[in-house]
Motif scaffolding. Structure first.
Motif, PDB file in Angstrom:
ATOM      1  N   PRO A  42       0.810  -1.228   0.000  1.00  0.00           N
ATOM      2  CA  PRO A  42       0.000   0.000   0.000  1.00  0.00           C
ATOM      3  C   PRO A  42       0.835   1.267   0.000  1.00  0.00           C
ATOM      4  O   PRO A  42       0.461   2.253  -0.648  1.00  0.00           O
ATOM      5  CB  PRO A  42      -0.813  -0.108   1.291  1.00  0.00           C
ATOM      6  CG  PRO A  42      -0.762  -1.527   1.696  1.00  0.00           C
ATOM      7  CD  PRO A  42       0.496  -2.102   1.137  1.00  0.00           C
TER       8      PRO A  42
ATOM      9  N   THR B   9      -8.742  -8.559  -0.656  1.00  0.00           N
ATOM     10  CA  THR B   9     -10.015  -7.851  -0.754  1.00  0.00           C
ATOM     11  C   THR B   9     -10.505  -7.962  -2.185  1.00  0.00           C
ATOM     12  O   THR B   9      -9.749  -7.674  -3.107  1.00  0.00           O
ATOM     13  CB  THR B   9      -9.808  -6.362  -0.415  1.00  0.00           C
ATOM     14  OG1 THR B   9      -9.149  -6.283   0.843  1.00  0.00           O
ATOM     15  CG2 THR B   9     -11.129  -5.624  -0.373  1.00  0.00           C
ATOM     16  N   CYS B  14     -12.897  -1.910  -5.197  1.00  0.00           N
ATOM     17  CA  CYS B  14     -12.026  -0.767  -5.466  1.00  0.00           C
ATOM     18  C   CYS B  14     -12.638   0.131  -6.529  1.00  0.00           C
ATOM     19  O   CYS B  14     -13.232  -0.335  -7.482  1.00  0.00           O
ATOM     20  CB  CYS B  14     -10.668  -1.251  -5.974  1.00  0.00           C
ATOM     21  SG  CYS B  14      -9.878  -2.450  -4.895  1.00  0.00           S
ATOM     22  N   THR B  25      -6.078   7.052  -1.680  1.00  0.00           N
ATOM     23  CA  THR B  25      -6.280   7.112  -0.224  1.00  0.00           C
ATOM     24  C   THR B  25      -5.670   5.847   0.381  1.00  0.00           C
ATOM     25  O   THR B  25      -5.441   4.847  -0.317  1.00  0.00           O
ATOM     26  CB  THR B  25      -7.775   7.143   0.120  1.00  0.00           C
ATOM     27  OG1 THR B  25      -8.379   5.933  -0.370  1.00  0.00           O
ATOM     28  CG2 THR B  25      -8.465   8.347  -0.508  1.00  0.00           C
ATOM     29  N   GLU B  26      -5.450   5.897   1.680  1.00  0.00           N
ATOM     30  CA  GLU B  26      -4.849   4.737   2.346  1.00  0.00           C
ATOM     31  C   GLU B  26      -5.740   3.490   2.231  1.00  0.00           C
ATOM     32  O   GLU B  26      -5.234   2.418   1.876  1.00  0.00           O
ATOM     33  CB  GLU B  26      -4.567   5.093   3.815  1.00  0.00           C
ATOM     34  CG  GLU B  26      -3.684   4.076   4.498  1.00  0.00           C
ATOM     35  CD  GLU B  26      -3.182   4.566   5.857  1.00  0.00           C
ATOM     36  OE1 GLU B  26      -3.294   5.778   6.148  1.00  0.00           O
ATOM     37  OE2 GLU B  26      -2.669   3.743   6.617  1.00  0.00           O
ATOM     38  N   PRO B  27      -7.064   3.596   2.482  1.00  0.00           N
ATOM     39  CA  PRO B  27      -7.901   2.387   2.354  1.00  0.00           C
ATOM     40  C   PRO B  27      -7.907   1.829   0.932  1.00  0.00           C
ATOM     41  O   PRO B  27      -7.852   0.615   0.728  1.00  0.00           O
ATOM     42  CB  PRO B  27      -9.309   2.874   2.748  1.00  0.00           C
ATOM     43  CG  PRO B  27      -9.090   4.130   3.507  1.00  0.00           C
ATOM     44  CD  PRO B  27      -7.841   4.749   2.972  1.00  0.00           C
ATOM     45  N   HIS B  28      -7.961   2.710  -0.062  1.00  0.00           N
ATOM     46  CA  HIS B  28      -7.978   2.259  -1.454  1.00  0.00           C
ATOM     47  C   HIS B  28      -6.652   1.588  -1.807  1.00  0.00           C
ATOM     48  O   HIS B  28      -6.627   0.538  -2.467  1.00  0.00           O
ATOM     49  CB  HIS B  28      -8.265   3.453  -2.376  1.00  0.00           C
ATOM     50  CG  HIS B  28      -8.540   3.073  -3.798  1.00  0.00           C
ATOM     51  ND1 HIS B  28      -8.762   3.986  -4.785  1.00  0.00           N
ATOM     52  CD2 HIS B  28      -8.594   1.869  -4.405  1.00  0.00           C
ATOM     53  CE1 HIS B  28      -8.946   3.367  -5.933  1.00  0.00           C
ATOM     54  NE2 HIS B  28      -8.845   2.086  -5.732  1.00  0.00           N
ATOM     55  N   THR B  30      -4.679   0.072   0.209  1.00  0.00           N
ATOM     56  CA  THR B  30      -4.616  -1.222   0.909  1.00  0.00           C
ATOM     57  C   THR B  30      -5.413  -2.280   0.135  1.00  0.00           C
ATOM     58  O   THR B  30      -4.963  -3.417  -0.028  1.00  0.00           O
ATOM     59  CB  THR B  30      -5.167  -1.061   2.347  1.00  0.00           C
ATOM     60  OG1 THR B  30      -4.375  -0.078   3.009  1.00  0.00           O
ATOM     61  CG2 THR B  30      -5.105  -2.374   3.116  1.00  0.00           C
ATOM     62  N   GLU B  31      -6.591  -1.885  -0.347  1.00  0.00           N
ATOM     63  CA  GLU B  31      -7.410  -2.809  -1.145  1.00  0.00           C
ATOM     64  C   GLU B  31      -6.677  -3.229  -2.416  1.00  0.00           C
ATOM     65  O   GLU B  31      -6.583  -4.405  -2.743  1.00  0.00           O
ATOM     66  CB  GLU B  31      -8.726  -2.131  -1.568  1.00  0.00           C
ATOM     67  CG  GLU B  31      -9.750  -1.964  -0.469  1.00  0.00           C
ATOM     68  CD  GLU B  31     -10.895  -1.042  -0.898  1.00  0.00           C
ATOM     69  OE1 GLU B  31     -11.717  -0.736  -0.047  1.00  0.00           O
ATOM     70  OE2 GLU B  31     -10.943  -0.637  -2.079  1.00  0.00           O
TER      71      GLU B  31
END
Lengths: 125, 125
Positions: A42, B9, B14, B25-28, B30-31
């Protein structure tokens, strides 16, 4: 293989034939897998995106360390992995190294994953 | 994290905005990283390509074990990782499970890596 010994193959070496068109050969799959490995973190994805989306389309570690809560040496390590994968290149100017995305490398990966028209028919998603 | 505990994920979660357009973004990130991790193995890339490029656009482990020198349980493990990443889906018919690529998932990844027109200008590759 430890993270510090991650061996990556520059993506420029890979052909851009979509993987849905014909079976990947073993050498091509090995090359591609090493580039996807560089993208499988990430932080590296965020760094790549942060560089690519800047108006100047380039950034130094000093720029990148503002938005990401990591030390400059850690950021430099991740940038090195991206550079060795052929996804970014770098240029030293005075005290700083500036990084730019290699659009041809991203484009080639994008084309490898491309689904050609007609392939989506009759497939449940 | 051990290989058997690889958490991925589904890529459908996504968004498809190109990473060159705006910072991930951090969550995106990571996915996306978890899906690229599923693609970071040469065997999984070859299996994905072998399924996608078949005329019928589907394959069972019995078909796939012909071209790849691995045991059926090992192939099944890699197929499970691809399925959990949302890159393929499966359907049981009689004694066999048949796998198909999810074109929308590949397409979305391809779009994330897309370099928009104009981005390539002035950048050395």
């Amino acid at each position: 293989m430890s993270k510090s010994k991650l061996v990556v193959t520059p993506v420029q070496a890979c052909s851009a034939a979509p993987l849905v068109r014909e079976p990947l050969t073993e050498p091509h799959a090995t090359e591609l897998a090493s580039v996807f490995k560089a993208l499988s973190d990430p932080v590296r994805l965020r760094l790549l995106s942060a560089i690519a989306s800047r108006e100047s389309q380039e950034a130094c570690v000093c720029d990148l360390s503002v938005g990401i809560e990591l030390t400059q040496p850690t950021i430099s390590h991740h940038l090195k992995v991206l550079r060795e994968a052929g996804l970014i290149n770098s240029e030293r100017r005075a005290s700083w190294v500036y990084y730019r995305v290699v659009p041809a490398a991203l484009q080639r990966l994008s084309e490898v994953l491309l689904v050609e028209s007609g392939t989506t028919q009759g497939v449940n998603t």
